[in-house]
Enzyme design. Sequence first.
Site, PDB file in Angstrom:
ATOM      1  N   PRO A   2       0.809  -1.197   0.000  1.00  0.00           N
ATOM      2  CA  PRO A   2       0.000   0.000   0.000  1.00  0.00           C
ATOM      3  C   PRO A   2       0.848   1.253   0.000  1.00  0.00           C
ATOM      4  O   PRO A   2       1.819   1.360   0.750  1.00  0.00           O
ATOM      5  CB  PRO A   2      -0.797  -0.101   1.304  1.00  0.00           C
ATOM      6  N   GLU A   3       0.468   2.199  -0.824  1.00  0.00           N
ATOM      7  CA  GLU A   3       1.075   3.523  -0.836  1.00  0.00           C
ATOM      8  C   GLU A   3       0.098   4.459  -0.109  1.00  0.00           C
ATOM      9  O   GLU A   3      -0.901   4.004   0.445  1.00  0.00           O
ATOM     10  CB  GLU A   3       1.351   3.951  -2.279  1.00  0.00           C
TER      11      GLU A   3
END
Length: 283
Positions: A2-3
Amino acid sequence: MPELPEVETIMQGMRPALEQRFLQKVQVNRPDLRRPFPAHLKETLTQRRIIKLYRRAKYILADLEGGWTLLIHLGMSGRIFIDPPGHPIEERRHEHVVMITDEHTRLALVDPRRFGMVDLFRTEEAAHYPPLASLGIEPLDDGALTPEHLKHALGKSLTPIKNALLDQKRIVGLGNIYVCEALFRASIHPARPATQLTNKERERLCMIIPEILHEAIKAGGSTLRDYVTTDGEKGTFQTMHQVYGREGEECIFCAQHHKKTALIMRITQSGRSTFFCPQHQRK
DNA sequence: ACATGACCCTGTGAGC
DNA sequence: TGCTCACAGGGTCATG
């Protein structure tokens, strides 16, 4: 995995389940992820109230009563599953930490690759707590991402701009997907030395980075394989990717701007894939 | 001080 | 079908 947009989406999904709740039961199923869990993790969390949840960079943070802050990093494959009260509990692999609130909501941290992290620190020590202390510009904070601040963050670095934007000491929240997308939209070649960007290029990045991140949050993030929000929904921003994962496909920008057809290329920079258009992202 | 590469780990999909 | 290989959204070390 996840960013920033995915972490923000997950954190927002956790809020209604956790804020102002007590943790009635905490289950710690292994001693560590990337690092050992604090020895007192279970004891500190159990029967404690969560005051508020927020995000810094790609970290999910929870301030607890009694001056502790819980930190969660999801690494590459980390996910949070939330089961409402009375929901049948399905068998899931890699449930490393499980928390049950006083409302009987069940939250499970699942992380097959175990690159994630769970830690506790004293809230008042946040500024000196190593994972947070050296973080760079928070791109969605008001007035934080300006061309001047970006110039300062890039400094005299000759490292390729792709790598510089991935470096969380300079600017936080971008990962492999959103860096590729930002450089594509800003028409900047990923191998350009960071310090050699022009004022115009830094200005474009300062417009484009928040734009992309906001759009992605609105879409619930990007689901490539297995990322899901806390509702179990997939994000939809992957359908808006213009370069990431599009090796060999036609460049959308060049098609729109009546340029000669160009094909998206994939190169490796510091061991990670970079996708870009060799025609309009100029050196 | 800075930049690069190895490494931490499991899962999945492509190609044979 | 089953194998091997490449690759995956991140961050931290050691090394040069």
